[in-house]
Design a protein around this motif. Sequence first.
Motif, PDB file in Angstrom:
ATOM      1  N   SER A   1     114.376  52.600   8.333  1.00 46.83           N
ATOM      2  CA  SER A   1     113.049  52.413   8.642  1.00 46.83           C
ATOM      3  C   SER A   1     112.547  52.693   9.951  1.00 46.83           C
ATOM      4  N   LEU A   2     113.164  52.440  11.143  1.00 48.66           N
ATOM      5  CA  LEU A   2     112.850  52.815  12.365  1.00 48.66           C
ATOM      6  C   LEU A   2     112.618  54.394  12.320  1.00 48.66           C
ATOM      7  N   MET A   3     113.633  54.924  11.858  1.00 50.38           N
ATOM      8  CA  MET A   3     113.901  56.672  11.738  1.00 50.38           C
ATOM      9  C   MET A   3     112.732  57.008  11.162  1.00 50.38           C
ATOM     10  N   ARG A   4     112.322  56.606   9.940  1.00 51.60           N
ATOM     11  CA  ARG A   4     111.443  57.041   9.093  1.00 51.60           C
ATOM     12  C   ARG A   4     109.925  56.996   9.918  1.00 51.60           C
ATOM     13  N   GLU A   5     109.520  55.961  10.531  1.00 51.66           N
ATOM     14  CA  GLU A   5     108.601  55.622  11.431  1.00 51.66           C
ATOM     15  C   GLU A   5     108.470  56.612  12.624  1.00 51.66           C
ATOM     16  N   HIS A   6     109.605  56.929  13.149  1.00 43.32           N
ATOM     17  CA  HIS A   6     109.517  57.943  14.143  1.00 43.32           C
ATOM     18  C   HIS A   6     109.398  59.316  13.652  1.00 43.32           C
TER      19      HIS A   6
ATOM     20  N   ASN B   1     111.999  58.469  23.195  1.00 42.50           N
ATOM     21  CA  ASN B   1     113.052  57.698  23.782  1.00 42.50           C
ATOM     22  C   ASN B   1     113.031  56.126  23.258  1.00 42.50           C
ATOM     23  N   ASP B   2     112.027  55.975  23.383  1.00 40.01           N
ATOM     24  CA  ASP B   2     112.184  54.267  22.924  1.00 40.01           C
ATOM     25  C   ASP B   2     112.477  54.194  21.477  1.00 40.01           C
TER      26      ASP B   2
ATOM     27  N   ALA C   1     116.067  66.259  21.070  1.00 38.58           N
ATOM     28  CA  ALA C   1     116.492  66.927  19.854  1.00 38.58           C
ATOM     29  C   ALA C   1     117.799  66.607  19.652  1.00 38.58           C
ATOM     30  N   ASP C   2     118.610  66.489  20.806  1.00 38.99           N
ATOM     31  CA  ASP C   2     120.159  66.474  20.540  1.00 38.99           C
ATOM     32  C   ASP C   2     120.445  65.038  19.922  1.00 38.99           C
ATOM     33  N   PHE C   3     119.599  64.070  20.281  1.00 38.98           N
ATOM     34  CA  PHE C   3     119.714  62.821  19.835  1.00 38.98           C
ATOM     35  C   PHE C   3     120.218  62.729  18.208  1.00 38.98           C
ATOM     36  N   HIS C   4     119.464  63.568  17.604  1.00 40.76           N
ATOM     37  CA  HIS C   4     119.654  63.326  16.016  1.00 40.76           C
ATOM     38  C   HIS C   4     120.775  64.124  15.768  1.00 40.76           C
ATOM     39  N   VAL C   5     121.315  65.144  16.415  1.00 37.90           N
ATOM     40  CA  VAL C   5     122.569  65.837  16.314  1.00 37.90           C
ATOM     41  C   VAL C   5     123.633  64.687  16.597  1.00 37.90           C
ATOM     42  N   CYS C   6     123.536  64.191  17.652  1.00 47.96           N
ATOM     43  CA  CYS C   6     124.553  63.040  18.116  1.00 47.96           C
ATOM     44  C   CYS C   6     124.605  62.196  17.345  1.00 47.96           C
ATOM     45  N   LEU C   7     123.839  61.539  16.681  1.00 48.09           N
ATOM     46  CA  LEU C   7     123.394  60.577  15.840  1.00 48.09           C
ATOM     47  C   LEU C   7     124.658  60.777  14.475  1.00 48.09           C
TER      48      LEU C   7
ATOM     49  N   HIS D   1     123.639  58.594  25.430  1.00 50.82           N
ATOM     50  CA  HIS D   1     122.711  59.359  25.313  1.00 50.82           C
ATOM     51  C   HIS D   1     121.196  59.107  25.544  1.00 50.82           C
ATOM     52  N   VAL D   2     120.929  57.906  24.943  1.00 51.87           N
ATOM     53  CA  VAL D   2     119.713  57.483  25.378  1.00 51.87           C
ATOM     54  C   VAL D   2     119.343  57.255  26.680  1.00 51.87           C
ATOM     55  N   ALA D   3     120.232  56.929  27.440  1.00 50.52           N
ATOM     56  CA  ALA D   3     120.145  56.732  28.973  1.00 50.52           C
ATOM     57  C   ALA D   3     119.809  58.174  29.518  1.00 50.52           C
ATOM     58  N   ALA D   4     120.648  59.115  28.994  1.00 51.41           N
ATOM     59  CA  ALA D   4     120.423  60.623  29.498  1.00 51.41           C
ATOM     60  C   ALA D   4     119.142  61.168  29.395  1.00 51.41           C
ATOM     61  N   GLU D   5     118.718  60.741  28.086  1.00 49.93           N
ATOM     62  CA  GLU D   5     117.245  61.061  27.810  1.00 49.93           C
ATOM     63  C   GLU D   5     116.486  60.644  28.820  1.00 49.93           C
ATOM     64  N   ARG D   6     116.339  59.350  29.012  1.00 52.50           N
ATOM     65  CA  ARG D   6     115.495  58.773  29.943  1.00 52.50           C
ATOM     66  C   ARG D   6     115.629  59.459  31.597  1.00 52.50           C
ATOM     67  N   ASP D   7     116.875  59.723  31.773  1.00 54.78           N
ATOM     68  CA  ASP D   7     116.972  60.440  32.990  1.00 54.78           C
ATOM     69  C   ASP D   7     116.116  61.920  32.849  1.00 54.78           C
ATOM     70  N   ALA D   8     116.507  62.612  31.636  1.00 52.63           N
ATOM     71  CA  ALA D   8     115.894  64.064  31.484  1.00 52.63           C
ATOM     72  C   ALA D   8     114.319  63.841  31.785  1.00 52.63           C
TER      73      ALA D   8
END
Length: 229
Positions: free
Chosen positions: A191-196, A171-172, A128-134, A107-114
């Motif tokens: 922690s990374l999600m909170r920062e994001h 994406n990063d 947006a769909d990353f969070h649903v996918c997660l 999914h992260v790779a598909a984001e990068r392509d998009a």
Amino acid sequence: MNPGSKADIAERVVQSILARRLQPGERLGEQDLADMFEVSRTLVREALMQLQARGFVEVRSRVGWYVVEPSFEEARETYAARRVIETGMLREAGVPLASALRQLREHVAAERDAIQTADAGARSVALADFHVCLAECLGNRFLTAMMVDLSARTTLVSALYQSQTEAQGSNDDHARIVEALAVGDNMLAASLMREHIDRLAARLDEKLASTVRSSDRLRAALLPGDRPA
């Protein structure tokens, strides 16, 4: 889900919000929708009432149905809700299956392509769909349904109160969250999600909200193959 069912109509509206084809304040005509989906206005009204209960549309007396325009305070509350739910989801998650990690990396790779394309809608949907996918990969169907609504709500908020999305930065962030999960460090992932989420919330700017309502683009927004140029 049957074509033309109220669930299908509601899902089309939510997906069009996620893709930024429907904007805050856009009118949703009952008869337009009924003609488009070849169903009765009663069925359309039931679908819109479902969306009203989920916070996506509102009815204006003697005027009709519109996509909601979240207030600035509601925008802040949307990110506050995501901060609690998504960080908690990661803290409480077990070790993801290898198949789930593979799906998240894809999914992260598909984001990068998009992000490399000129299609802002595709970028918006992918990020947006990353969070649903997660939520799906962590195996909680109730949180998955909740994240669909929160992601769509965030899209409306972003359209009103945020400048051009820093897509590559998001994406990063997503990539770092997945790798933290891959090494079994759920606290780091949280922690990374909170920062994001905090970075996104910090970009809210009340002065960016526009009072200009978009024209009625229902057919282009909701029917496949009829998107505006």
